[in-house]
Design a protein around this motif. Structure first.
Motif, PDB file in Angstrom:
ATOM      1  N   GLN A   1       4.051 -24.099 -20.420  1.00  0.00           N
ATOM      2  CA  GLN A   1       3.781 -25.510 -20.693  1.00  0.00           C
ATOM      3  C   GLN A   1       5.096 -26.221 -21.012  1.00  0.00           C
ATOM      4  O   GLN A   1       5.338 -27.326 -20.559  1.00  0.00           O
ATOM      5  CB  GLN A   1       2.814 -25.628 -21.882  1.00  0.00           C
ATOM      6  CG  GLN A   1       2.436 -27.070 -22.174  1.00  0.00           C
ATOM      7  CD  GLN A   1       1.462 -27.182 -23.333  1.00  0.00           C
ATOM      8  OE1 GLN A   1       1.031 -26.186 -23.917  1.00  0.00           O
ATOM      9  NE2 GLN A   1       1.110 -28.411 -23.668  1.00  0.00           N
TER      10      GLN A   1
ATOM     11  N   SER B   1      -2.710 -17.289 -22.965  1.00  0.00           N
ATOM     12  CA  SER B   1      -1.672 -17.082 -21.949  1.00  0.00           C
ATOM     13  C   SER B   1      -0.498 -16.292 -22.531  1.00  0.00           C
ATOM     14  O   SER B   1       0.090 -15.448 -21.848  1.00  0.00           O
ATOM     15  CB  SER B   1      -1.214 -18.424 -21.364  1.00  0.00           C
ATOM     16  OG  SER B   1      -0.523 -19.184 -22.327  1.00  0.00           O
TER      17      SER B   1
ATOM     18  N   SER C   1      -3.501 -21.658 -24.938  1.00  0.00           N
ATOM     19  CA  SER C   1      -2.114 -21.214 -24.831  1.00  0.00           C
ATOM     20  C   SER C   1      -1.927 -19.829 -25.437  1.00  0.00           C
ATOM     21  O   SER C   1      -1.176 -18.997 -24.913  1.00  0.00           O
ATOM     22  CB  SER C   1      -1.176 -22.214 -25.512  1.00  0.00           C
ATOM     23  OG  SER C   1      -1.060 -23.379 -24.723  1.00  0.00           O
TER      24      SER C   1
ATOM     25  N   ASP D   1      -0.008 -22.818 -17.517  1.00  0.00           N
ATOM     26  CA  ASP D   1      -0.382 -23.412 -18.794  1.00  0.00           C
ATOM     27  C   ASP D   1      -0.012 -24.894 -18.808  1.00  0.00           C
ATOM     28  O   ASP D   1       1.157 -25.244 -18.958  1.00  0.00           O
ATOM     29  CB  ASP D   1       0.338 -22.671 -19.932  1.00  0.00           C
ATOM     30  CG  ASP D   1      -0.179 -23.097 -21.305  1.00  0.00           C
ATOM     31  OD1 ASP D   1      -1.138 -23.896 -21.362  1.00  0.00           O
ATOM     32  OD2 ASP D   1       0.384 -22.643 -22.318  1.00  0.00           O
TER      33      ASP D   1
END
Lengths: 434, 251
Positions: B87, B46, B43, B172
């Motif tokens: 996400q 990203s 993460s 993600d």
């Protein structure tokens, strides 16, 4: 200083203030109301810093013998509510200008001016003038209301006997840099009557305005006002309302700019099944000059099964100050009360302040009352989400500021009016973006 | 083409290194998957690529079609063609989904020197794309992600991707919190955007997403860098055996 000494000082200040102002005469029945207000004021004295509800807002500018000069801005190209079909009543520096106003005769409406009222027997006005103000000093004194009742010679008296097709729009214009206006409006809605009241414009360098609103059973009153542009404004606007059974009362205020703006509302729900909403959005930038905005609400439930909502949002930056003092009092027997109070400030920097004093006082056991007061900064997660989609940071910030204020603006029922104020506020936010 | 070379990233406020020499290339038109244990820095990668604050790049580079991403503001990266499907998509009360989408689309067009879409043209486009993702008009009117279910939020991410037409899409853990049907719908949305030029980097914990979005290359990330790269079979291997063997190989 002892309590007694403090009161004495306030009373002395009140006497001095009244002397400077020269009590108006020649108002027939109004004279009696004025005298009664003077004696109320002499009893309670002028507000002082040590008073419970003047701790966050200094009353000095509002009680000083004269107004502080404030620059006069040119009239806006498109003032608020411009596109709304309405009945316009124009005041210039706090004086009714009939020539600039629309024809005041309209179906279900009786409109007259306070300046003329003393010479006529307008029974409903005689019963109402100063009455709600006089009843509003217990438990908290509102001396600026009594001062207003004592001094006011200008204002409108509006009696509504049915449904009114157009909003009544009070437009306040200013020409003098040091104008010091006292306005006192009376509004009486008879049973089942409906009206919308709009207010906008700078009014005066200093304004003390009282509006007494009396709603009979089943009446419906909508009120939307803007207080904008003039940076040097010193204003106290006191709204006293009495709400009978099944009546609806909705009031919204948009405030931008202003050195000192105190919006005080004392609302008494006296009947059952009534619904009250009072909301406000304020945006202040201290880099334009001092910004201090204060919402002080005292809402009393004395009927069964009534709802009340208070929704106040403030965006503050560069040393701006926002104040919220909101109280819900539920009297014994006011069962099934549904009270809601929300006060939130969005701080765009570390220099500004939000002072909040939410209060609930409940003397009935079958009620639902909730309140929330929060202070926060721009949500960085939300900001990044917008920016990550390609929205420039400055625009994304503006979107979040407007989104924050939207909760309050959404309390305005009429969509064209709501959209008008939203676009004005968007303009302000964009002009003040960094 | 996304090119990440020897990227080192630490937290801005703490002395904690997260990415430790990450290198990765995603050529145009390809779909790459990244898998890896929790805390491996997926993460963070990203976020760093899309320009989120709170991180400090201490070494290495990241370019999209040769343009240095790390020097740009987040909104410039988006306009250049980078897109991150979050996400956890953020709820934004008070900002209408449509207003947001239109502002985003037109901001990017403006940044690239293109004409802005008219209200009518935008509306037509968004309705067509929303329909394909089974996003109804009501959802478009609501504030951004407010009151959306987990599946609706992820579909809304894909709708934004479809509207913005990025060159490089980073997803993600788009499958997290989705049931099988919702995952299929999202995967179909992604597949519809595969056009031979657009590239995808799919971060996931589970092989099953890759059944629906078929990757060309699978990378395994651990402790801030890629430790193994292979074909789609590598994902199956992880699904069966976990990461222990792979991690052991590296150590």
């Amino acid at each position: 200083m002892s309590r007694a000494q403090a009161l004495k000082a306030k009373q002395t200040a009140a006497v001095a203030r009244i002397d400077v102002a020269n009590l108006p005469t020649g108002g027939a029945w109004l004279n009696g109301a004025r005298k009664a207000a003077v004696s109320r004021l002499q009893q309670m004295g002028l507000p002082a810093r040590r008073d419970e509800y003047w701790g966050f807002t200094r009353p000095d500018l509002l009680v000083a013998p004269a107004a502080q000069a404030a620059p006069v801005l040119p009239v806006e190209a498109v003032p608020p509510f411009d596109a709304i079909e309405r009945l316009k009543i124009v005041f210039v520096d706090g004086v009714l200008d009939l020539e600039a106003s629309d024809d005041l005769s309209a179906e279900n409406l009786e409109i007259s001016s306070l300046a003329e009222a003393g010479r006529r027997d307008i029974h409903w006005a005689q019963d109402l003038y100063g009455a709600l103000e006089a009843a509003a000093h217990d438990p908290v004194a509102r001396p600026l209301g009594a001062l207003n009742t004592a001094l006011a010679t200008e204002g409108v008296l509006i009696r509504v006997t049915g449904k009114v097709s157009r909003p009544v729009s009070l437009c306040y214009l200013r020409r003098e840099a040091e104008s010091d206006a006292v306005l006192h409006h009376l509004i009486r809605l008879e049973a089942g009557a409906e009206m919308t009241l709009l207010e906008n414009g700078p009014a005066a360098a200093r304004l003390n305005k009282v509006t007494e609103v009396d709603l009979a059973a089943g009446a419906s009153f909508h009120h939307v006002r803007t207080q904008g542009r003039d940076h040097g404004r010193q204003a106290v606007a006191l709204l006293f309302a009495r709400i009978a059974e099944k009546a609806r009362f909705k009031s919204f205020t948009l405030t931008v700019n202003g050195a000192l703006t105190r919006n005080e509302a004392v609302i008494d729900i006296t009947g059952d099944d009534a619904v009250v909403t009072i909301a406000g959005a304020a945006a202040g930038d201290g880099s334009d000059g001092v910004f201090h905005q204060d919402d002080t609400i005292f809402l009393t439930h004395d009927g069964v099964n009534c709802q009340s909502r208070q929704v106040f949002k403030k965006v503050l930056r560069n040393g701006a100050t926002g104040v919220f003092q909101g109280k819900i009092l539920v009297r014994p027997g006011a069962q099934k009360t549904d009270g809601y109070q929300l006060a939130q400030a969005l701080m765009l920097d570390d220099d500004s302040q939000f002072l909040a004093k939410p209060e609930l006082e409940i003397h009935a056991d079958d009620v639902a009352c909730s309140h929330g007061a929060t202070v926060g900064a721009i949500d960085e997660e939300a900001l990044f989400y917008l920016v990550s989609r390609g929205v420039p940071r400055r625009i994304a910030k503006d979107m979040l500021v407007l989104a924050f204020l939207a909760d309050a603006l959404d309390e305005i029922e009429d969509q064209p009016i709501r959209d008008d104020l939203k676009s004005r506020l968007q303009g302000w936010v964009e002009r003040h973006a960094r | 083409m996304l090119e990440i070379k020897d990227l080192h990233v630490k937290l801005e406020d703490e002395d904690k290194q997260i990415l430790k020499g990450l290198s990765l290339t995603v050529p145009s038109g390809e779909v790459h998957a990244i898998m890896g244990p929790n805390g491996s820095g997926k993460s963070t990668m990203s976020y760093v690529l899309s320009g989120k604050g709170g991180y400090e790049v201490t070494g290495g580079s990241a370019t999209l079609d040769g343009v240095d991403l790390l020097e740009m503001e987040a909104e410039e990266r988006a306009a250049t063609g980078l897109f991150l499907a979050f996400q956890y998509p953020v709820e934004i009360p008070g900002v209408g989904n449509m207003t947001f989408l239109r502002t985003a689309v037109n901001s990017q067009r403006k940044a690239r020197g293109e004409d802005e879409l008219s209200a009518a043209a935008f509306l037509k486009l968004v309705r067509a794309r929303a329909k394909a993702l089974k996003i109804d008009a009501e959802m478009l009117k609501r504030p951004v992600n407010v009151g959306f279910s987990g599946g609706e939020k992820k579909r809304n991410e894909i709708l934004q991707m479809a509207m913005l037409e990025p060159k490089m899409c980073i997803l993600d853990e788009t499958d997290s919190g989705l049931d099988v049907d919702a995952m299929k719908l999202v995967a179909e949305g992604v597949n519809a955007l595969r056009d031979g030029k657009r590239s995808f980097l799919v971060i996931t914990h589970y092989q099953r997403l890759l059944d629906h979005i078929k990757p060309d290359v699978v990378h395994i990330m651990a402790a801030g860098r890629i430790i193994k790269t292979g074909g789609p079979d590598l994902a199956l291997e992880v699904e069966h055996n976990g990461y222990a063997d792979l991690l052991a190989e590296v150590v």
